[in-house]
Scaffold this active site. Structure first.
Site, PDB file in Angstrom:
ATOM      1  NE  ARG A 199      -8.039  -4.570 -40.281  1.00  0.00           N
ATOM      2  CZ  ARG A 199      -8.339  -3.280 -40.318  1.00  0.00           C
ATOM      3  NH1 ARG A 199      -8.554  -2.618 -39.194  1.00  0.00           N
ATOM      4  NH2 ARG A 199      -8.405  -2.640 -41.471  1.00  0.00           N
ATOM      5  CG  ASN A 229      -5.003  -4.070 -42.374  1.00  0.00           C
ATOM      6  OD1 ASN A 229      -5.279  -4.047 -43.579  1.00  0.00           O
ATOM      7  ND2 ASN A 229      -5.002  -2.984 -41.623  1.00  0.00           N
ATOM      8  CG  HIS A 274     -11.569  -0.008 -45.882  1.00  0.00           C
ATOM      9  ND1 HIS A 274     -10.775   0.988 -45.380  1.00  0.00           N
ATOM     10  CD2 HIS A 274     -12.773   0.570 -46.157  1.00  0.00           C
ATOM     11  CE1 HIS A 274     -11.462   2.123 -45.367  1.00  0.00           C
ATOM     12  NE2 HIS A 274     -12.677   1.905 -45.843  1.00  0.00           N
ATOM     13  CD  GLU A 334     -14.071   4.895 -46.716  1.00  0.00           C
ATOM     14  OE1 GLU A 334     -14.689   3.918 -46.245  1.00  0.00           O
ATOM     15  OE2 GLU A 334     -13.082   5.409 -46.140  1.00  0.00           O
ATOM     16  CG  PHE A 356       2.116   3.294 -44.884  1.00  0.00           C
ATOM     17  CD1 PHE A 356       0.809   3.281 -45.351  1.00  0.00           C
ATOM     18  CD2 PHE A 356       2.387   3.929 -43.675  1.00  0.00           C
ATOM     19  CE1 PHE A 356      -0.209   3.883 -44.625  1.00  0.00           C
ATOM     20  CE2 PHE A 356       1.367   4.535 -42.938  1.00  0.00           C
ATOM     21  CZ  PHE A 356       0.067   4.508 -43.423  1.00  0.00           C
ATOM     22  CE  LYS A 365      -7.376  -2.709 -46.279  1.00  0.00           C
ATOM     23  NZ  LYS A 365      -6.291  -2.231 -45.366  1.00  0.00           N
ATOM     24  CB  THR A 396      -5.277  -0.040 -37.944  1.00  0.00           C
ATOM     25  OG1 THR A 396      -6.465   0.752 -37.975  1.00  0.00           O
ATOM     26  CG2 THR A 396      -4.502   0.128 -39.234  1.00  0.00           C
ATOM     27  NE  ARG A 455     -12.490   1.777 -38.043  1.00  0.00           N
ATOM     28  CZ  ARG A 455     -11.330   2.077 -38.626  1.00  0.00           C
ATOM     29  NH1 ARG A 455     -11.177   1.921 -39.947  1.00  0.00           N
ATOM     30  NH2 ARG A 455     -10.312   2.513 -37.926  1.00  0.00           N
ATOM     31  CE1 TYR A 508      -7.029   2.743 -46.917  1.00  0.00           C
ATOM     32  CE2 TYR A 508      -6.309   1.764 -48.976  1.00  0.00           C
ATOM     33  CZ  TYR A 508      -6.858   1.639 -47.709  1.00  0.00           C
ATOM     34  OH  TYR A 508      -7.227   0.401 -47.243  1.00  0.00           O
TER      35      TYR A 508
HETATM   36  P1  GDP Z   1      -7.849   1.377 -41.058  1.00  0.00           P
HETATM   37  O1  GDP Z   1      -8.917   2.420 -41.200  1.00  0.00           O
HETATM   38  O2  GDP Z   1      -7.997   0.562 -39.804  1.00  0.00           O
HETATM   39  O3  GDP Z   1      -7.722   0.491 -42.274  1.00  0.00           O
HETATM   40  O4  GDP Z   1      -6.455   2.146 -40.869  1.00  0.00           O
HETATM   41  P2  GDP Z   1      -5.899   3.513 -41.515  1.00  0.00           P
HETATM   42  O5  GDP Z   1      -7.006   4.287 -42.172  1.00  0.00           O
HETATM   43  O6  GDP Z   1      -5.098   4.187 -40.473  1.00  0.00           O
HETATM   44  O7  GDP Z   1      -4.900   2.994 -42.629  1.00  0.00           O
HETATM   45  C1  GDP Z   1      -5.416   2.474 -43.824  1.00  0.00           C
HETATM   46  C2  GDP Z   1      -4.603   1.276 -44.219  1.00  0.00           C
HETATM   47  O8  GDP Z   1      -3.271   1.676 -44.495  1.00  0.00           O
HETATM   48  C3  GDP Z   1      -4.477   0.197 -43.154  1.00  0.00           C
HETATM   49  O9  GDP Z   1      -5.579  -0.666 -43.074  1.00  0.00           O
HETATM   50  C4  GDP Z   1      -3.224  -0.513 -43.616  1.00  0.00           C
HETATM   51  O10 GDP Z   1      -3.535  -1.388 -44.724  1.00  0.00           O
HETATM   52  C5  GDP Z   1      -2.387   0.627 -44.145  1.00  0.00           C
HETATM   53  N1  GDP Z   1      -1.473   1.125 -43.118  1.00  0.00           N
HETATM   54  C6  GDP Z   1      -1.757   1.941 -42.076  1.00  0.00           C
HETATM   55  N2  GDP Z   1      -0.665   2.173 -41.350  1.00  0.00           N
HETATM   56  C7  GDP Z   1       0.331   1.482 -41.928  1.00  0.00           C
HETATM   57  C8  GDP Z   1       1.726   1.313 -41.658  1.00  0.00           C
HETATM   58  O11 GDP Z   1       2.274   1.846 -40.699  1.00  0.00           O
HETATM   59  N3  GDP Z   1       2.431   0.522 -42.535  1.00  0.00           N
HETATM   60  C9  GDP Z   1       1.855  -0.082 -43.605  1.00  0.00           C
HETATM   61  N4  GDP Z   1       2.626  -0.841 -44.397  1.00  0.00           N
HETATM   62  N5  GDP Z   1       0.570   0.048 -43.895  1.00  0.00           N
HETATM   63  C10 GDP Z   1      -0.186   0.814 -43.069  1.00  0.00           C
HETATM   64 MG    MG Z   2      -9.039   4.105 -42.344  1.00  0.00          MG
END
Ligand code: GDP
Ligand code: MG
Length: 165
Positions: free
Chosen positions: A115, A125, A128, A139, A68, A20, A104, A98, A60
């Site tokens: 991370r 973070n 992805h 994707e 968010f 990212k 996450t 992963r 997303y």
């Molecule tokens: P990932 O698959 O581990 O990346 O997690 P998710 O699919 O749940 O969320 C996608 C992305 O959204 C995360 O990597 C973060 O960049 C962002 N994100 C998820 N949860 C939060 C949150 O509670 N706050 C903020 N600011 N960003 C979030």
């Molecule tokens: Mg995800």
């Protein structure tokens, strides 16, 4: 020939991994690529781009109702730094990708994960990875599909890396 999104459950499994904008800005691209290379995975797609708002929203889409979401899309698309999009191939690469990324929320990510080693906040973070075969198919097709941007090639390391039977 195999589909661009690979063949889940085989040595031709593929996943979409991205660095990212915060990871690019912080100079972590080579480290993240290096971890996947050294593990033995094969790079079959690589690009640098500032994603369009449409691409980020589709990527997303499952988070579109989250508070968010707007900030997440802006962070990915505002152009302060680009995204590195990659497709990596190899045994269990979706799940292991992963694991290599870590949780996450970086505050819950273990040491030795990307991370866990390099970041502190869920909103920054740095990387992805596809979370399932269905997500990988979606994707890879979204970021690379249909444009001839995936390269099938034979790694001469394969016989030294893969022997599952
Ligand atoms: P990932 O698959 O581990 O990346 O997690 P998710 O699919 O749940 O969320 C996608 C992305 O959204 C995360 O990597 C973060 O960049 C962002 N994100 C998820 N949860 C939060 C949150 O509670 N706050 C903020 N600011 N960003 C979030
Ligand atoms: Mg995800």
């Amino acid at each position: 020939s195999i589909p661009v999104y690979g063949v889940p459950g085989t040595a031709q499994e593929r996943t979409f991994i991205a660095v990212k904008p915060d990871g690019v800005q912080r100079g972590l691209v080579s480290d993240i690529i290096g971890r996947f290379e050294r593990r033995g995975y094969k790079l079959v797609g690589l690009k640098l781009l500032v994603p369009s708002v449409g691409l980020a929203k589709e990527h997303y889409a499952d988070l579109s109702s989250k508070p968010f979401f707007a900030g997440l899309v802006d962070y990915m698309t505002n152009g302060k730094a680009p995204v590195i999009g990659m497709v990596w191939e190899g045994p269990s690469v979706i799940k292991q990708g992963r694991v290599m990324l870590g949780a996450t929320d970086p505050k819950a990510a273990g040491p030795g994960t990307i991370r866990g080693d390099y970041c502190l906040s869920i909103g920054r973070n740095i990387c992805h990875g596809s979370d399932s075969a269905e997500s990988a198919q979606k994707e890879i097709s979204l970021w690379f599909g249909g444009k001839g941007e995936i390269t099938n090639w034979t790694s001469n390391n394969a016989e030294w890396v893969i022997s599952d039977n």
